[in-house]
Scaffold this motif. Structure first.
Motif, PDB file in Angstrom:
ATOM      1  N   GLU A  66       0.833  -1.207   0.000  1.00  0.00           N
ATOM      2  CA  GLU A  66       0.000   0.000   0.000  1.00  0.00           C
ATOM      3  C   GLU A  66       0.870   1.261   0.000  1.00  0.00           C
ATOM      4  O   GLU A  66       0.604   2.211  -0.741  1.00  0.00           O
ATOM      5  CB  GLU A  66      -0.931  -0.005   1.217  1.00  0.00           C
TER       6      GLU A  66
ATOM      7  N   TYR B  48       3.917   1.480  -1.091  1.00  0.00           N
ATOM      8  CA  TYR B  48       4.581   1.503  -2.396  1.00  0.00           C
ATOM      9  C   TYR B  48       3.674   2.176  -3.431  1.00  0.00           C
ATOM     10  O   TYR B  48       4.091   3.069  -4.157  1.00  0.00           O
ATOM     11  CB  TYR B  48       4.927   0.070  -2.808  1.00  0.00           C
ATOM     12  N   HIS B  49       2.418   1.732  -3.494  1.00  0.00           N
ATOM     13  CA  HIS B  49       1.472   2.298  -4.459  1.00  0.00           C
ATOM     14  C   HIS B  49       1.152   3.754  -4.138  1.00  0.00           C
ATOM     15  O   HIS B  49       0.995   4.573  -5.046  1.00  0.00           O
ATOM     16  CB  HIS B  49       0.203   1.456  -4.539  1.00  0.00           C
ATOM     17  N   ARG B  50       1.070   4.067  -2.862  1.00  0.00           N
ATOM     18  CA  ARG B  50       0.829   5.455  -2.452  1.00  0.00           C
ATOM     19  C   ARG B  50       1.990   6.351  -2.881  1.00  0.00           C
ATOM     20  O   ARG B  50       1.786   7.460  -3.364  1.00  0.00           O
ATOM     21  CB  ARG B  50       0.639   5.504  -0.933  1.00  0.00           C
TER      22      ARG B  50
ATOM     23  N   LEU C  38       4.126   5.754  -5.377  1.00  0.00           N
ATOM     24  CA  LEU C  38       4.109   5.869  -6.827  1.00  0.00           C
ATOM     25  C   LEU C  38       3.074   6.907  -7.266  1.00  0.00           C
ATOM     26  O   LEU C  38       3.348   7.739  -8.137  1.00  0.00           O
ATOM     27  CB  LEU C  38       3.831   4.512  -7.476  1.00  0.00           C
ATOM     28  N   ALA C  39       1.906   6.910  -6.645  1.00  0.00           N
ATOM     29  CA  ALA C  39       0.882   7.911  -6.963  1.00  0.00           C
ATOM     30  C   ALA C  39       1.364   9.302  -6.563  1.00  0.00           C
ATOM     31  O   ALA C  39       1.171  10.271  -7.307  1.00  0.00           O
ATOM     32  CB  ALA C  39      -0.427   7.568  -6.253  1.00  0.00           C
ATOM     33  N   TYR C  40       2.006   9.414  -5.408  1.00  0.00           N
ATOM     34  CA  TYR C  40       2.534  10.697  -4.932  1.00  0.00           C
ATOM     35  C   TYR C  40       3.548  11.264  -5.919  1.00  0.00           C
ATOM     36  O   TYR C  40       3.635  12.470  -6.122  1.00  0.00           O
ATOM     37  CB  TYR C  40       3.162  10.502  -3.547  1.00  0.00           C
ATOM     38  N   GLN C  41       4.305  10.395  -6.547  1.00  0.00           N
ATOM     39  CA  GLN C  41       5.312  10.795  -7.536  1.00  0.00           C
ATOM     40  C   GLN C  41       4.701  10.976  -8.926  1.00  0.00           C
ATOM     41  O   GLN C  41       5.412  11.194  -9.903  1.00  0.00           O
ATOM     42  CB  GLN C  41       6.427   9.741  -7.624  1.00  0.00           C
ATOM     43  N   GLY C  42       3.392  10.887  -9.031  1.00  0.00           N
ATOM     44  CA  GLY C  42       2.722  11.060 -10.314  1.00  0.00           C
ATOM     45  C   GLY C  42       2.902   9.884 -11.258  1.00  0.00           C
ATOM     46  O   GLY C  42       2.826  10.035 -12.476  1.00  0.00           O
ATOM     47  N   GLY C  43       3.193   8.703 -10.711  1.00  0.00           N
ATOM     48  CA  GLY C  43       3.391   7.508 -11.531  1.00  0.00           C
ATOM     49  C   GLY C  43       4.683   7.544 -12.326  1.00  0.00           C
ATOM     50  O   GLY C  43       4.806   6.869 -13.348  1.00  0.00           O
TER      51      GLY C  43
ATOM     52  N   LYS D  56       7.689   8.148 -17.035  1.00  0.00           N
ATOM     53  CA  LYS D  56       6.636   7.232 -16.578  1.00  0.00           C
ATOM     54  C   LYS D  56       6.862   5.814 -17.104  1.00  0.00           C
ATOM     55  O   LYS D  56       6.059   4.937 -16.893  1.00  0.00           O
ATOM     56  CB  LYS D  56       5.272   7.759 -17.011  1.00  0.00           C
TER      57      LYS D  56
ATOM     58  N   TRP E 260       9.670  -0.477 -10.966  1.00  0.00           N
ATOM     59  CA  TRP E 260      10.246   0.660 -10.243  1.00  0.00           C
ATOM     60  C   TRP E 260      11.172   0.152  -9.154  1.00  0.00           C
ATOM     61  O   TRP E 260      10.842  -0.775  -8.425  1.00  0.00           O
ATOM     62  CB  TRP E 260       9.133   1.525  -9.643  1.00  0.00           C
TER      63      TRP E 260
END
Length: 119
Positions: free
Chosen positions: A29, A31-33, A35-40, A48, A55
Protein backbone atom coordinates in the motif's frame (compact mmCIF):
# COMPACT_ATOMS: atom_id res chain seq x y z
CA UNK A 1 -3.96 -26.44 -7.48
CA UNK A 2 -1.47 -23.93 -6.12
CA UNK A 3 -2.39 -20.32 -5.34
CA UNK A 4 -0.04 -19.24 -8.15
CA UNK A 5 -2.20 -21.11 -10.68
CA UNK A 6 -5.58 -20.18 -9.17
CA UNK A 7 -4.88 -16.46 -8.72
CA UNK A 8 -1.65 -15.42 -10.48
CA UNK A 9 -2.18 -11.68 -9.85
CA UNK A 10 -2.98 -12.19 -6.17
CA UNK A 11 0.01 -14.49 -5.80
CA UNK A 12 2.32 -11.96 -7.45
CA UNK A 13 1.00 -9.17 -5.22
CA UNK A 14 1.50 -11.27 -2.09
CA UNK A 15 5.06 -12.07 -3.13
CA UNK A 16 5.76 -8.40 -3.93
CA UNK A 17 4.27 -7.38 -0.57
CA UNK A 18 6.53 -9.86 1.27
CA UNK A 19 9.58 -8.65 -0.64
CA UNK A 20 8.84 -4.96 0.05
CA UNK A 21 8.24 -5.62 3.75
CA UNK A 22 11.33 -7.82 4.15
CA UNK A 23 13.78 -5.73 2.12
CA UNK A 24 12.57 -2.16 2.63
CA UNK A 25 10.23 -2.16 5.63
CA UNK A 26 7.28 -0.81 3.60
CA UNK A 27 4.04 -2.41 2.52
CA UNK A 28 2.49 -2.74 -0.91
CA UNK A 29 0.00 0.00 0.00
CA UNK A 30 2.82 2.43 0.85
CA UNK A 31 4.58 1.50 -2.40
CA UNK A 32 1.47 2.30 -4.46
CA UNK A 33 0.83 5.46 -2.45
CA UNK A 34 4.40 6.62 -3.11
CA UNK A 35 4.11 5.87 -6.83
CA UNK A 36 0.88 7.91 -6.96
CA UNK A 37 2.53 10.70 -4.93
CA UNK A 38 5.31 10.80 -7.54
CA UNK A 39 2.72 11.06 -10.31
CA UNK A 40 3.39 7.51 -11.53
CA UNK A 41 6.89 8.54 -12.60
CA UNK A 42 10.54 8.16 -11.66
CA UNK A 43 11.33 10.60 -8.84
CA UNK A 44 14.49 11.82 -10.63
CA UNK A 45 14.00 11.88 -14.42
CA UNK A 46 10.17 12.01 -14.23
CA UNK A 47 9.80 9.29 -16.88
CA UNK A 48 6.64 7.23 -16.58
CA UNK A 49 8.30 4.32 -18.38
CA UNK A 50 10.30 1.91 -16.24
CA UNK A 51 11.25 0.00 -19.41
CA UNK A 52 9.70 -3.26 -18.17
CA UNK A 53 12.06 -3.53 -15.21
CA UNK A 54 9.64 -2.28 -12.56
CA UNK A 55 10.25 0.66 -10.24
CA UNK A 56 13.30 0.39 -8.01
CA UNK A 57 12.88 1.27 -4.34
CA UNK A 58 15.72 3.69 -3.68
CA UNK A 59 17.02 3.94 -0.13
CA UNK A 60 19.92 5.55 1.68
CA UNK A 61 22.63 2.90 2.01
CA UNK A 62 24.39 4.99 4.67
CA UNK A 63 21.42 4.56 7.00
CA UNK A 64 21.50 0.79 7.44
CA UNK A 65 24.68 -0.27 5.74
CA UNK A 66 24.91 -2.36 2.61
CA UNK A 67 22.91 -5.34 3.84
CA UNK A 68 19.91 -6.83 2.10
CA UNK A 69 17.37 -5.28 4.48
CA UNK A 70 16.67 -1.68 5.43
CA UNK A 71 14.93 -0.16 8.40
CA UNK A 72 12.18 1.49 6.33
CA UNK A 73 13.13 5.02 7.43
CA UNK A 74 15.78 5.27 4.71
CA UNK A 75 13.46 4.72 1.72
CA UNK A 76 13.73 7.77 -0.54
CA UNK A 77 11.60 7.12 -3.61
CA UNK A 78 10.84 4.99 -6.63
CA UNK A 79 13.25 5.24 -9.54
CA UNK A 80 13.56 3.81 -13.03
CA UNK A 81 16.42 1.34 -13.50
CA UNK A 82 18.68 3.87 -15.22
CA UNK A 83 18.36 6.53 -12.51
CA UNK A 84 18.75 4.01 -9.69
CA UNK A 85 21.76 2.16 -11.06
CA UNK A 86 23.55 4.75 -13.17
CA UNK A 87 22.62 8.17 -11.90
CA UNK A 88 21.89 8.23 -8.15
CA UNK A 89 24.46 5.60 -7.18
CA UNK A 90 27.21 7.38 -9.13
CA UNK A 91 26.16 10.81 -7.89
CA UNK A 92 26.31 9.71 -4.26
CA UNK A 93 29.92 8.62 -4.80
CA UNK A 94 30.90 12.22 -5.61
CA UNK A 95 31.93 14.28 -2.55
CA UNK A 96 29.01 16.46 -1.38
CA UNK A 97 30.89 19.70 -2.01
CA UNK A 98 31.29 18.76 -5.68
CA UNK A 99 27.68 17.80 -6.39
CA UNK A 100 26.11 20.41 -8.63
CA UNK A 101 22.80 18.95 -9.85
CA UNK A 102 19.95 20.88 -8.23
CA UNK A 103 17.42 18.15 -9.05
CA UNK A 104 19.52 15.32 -7.56
CA UNK A 105 20.49 17.41 -4.53
CA UNK A 106 16.81 18.17 -3.88
CA UNK A 107 15.93 14.49 -4.29
CA UNK A 108 18.63 13.37 -1.85
CA UNK A 109 17.94 16.10 0.73
CA UNK A 110 14.14 15.78 0.81
CA UNK A 111 13.11 12.58 -0.98
CA UNK A 112 9.49 11.94 -2.02
CA UNK A 113 8.89 9.24 0.60
CA UNK A 114 9.79 11.63 3.41
CA UNK A 115 7.65 14.41 1.88
CA UNK A 116 4.74 12.00 1.44
CA UNK A 117 4.87 10.95 5.08
CA UNK A 118 4.96 14.56 6.26
CA UNK A 119 1.98 15.69 4.11
Amino acid sequence: MEQRQLDPEGYENSQRAKSLRNKYGIGLEEYHRLLAYQGGACAVCLSKDHKGRGWHVDHDHQCCGRGVKTCGRCVRGLLCHNCNVNLVAGYEAIPKECRDSARLNAYLCMPPFRRMLSD
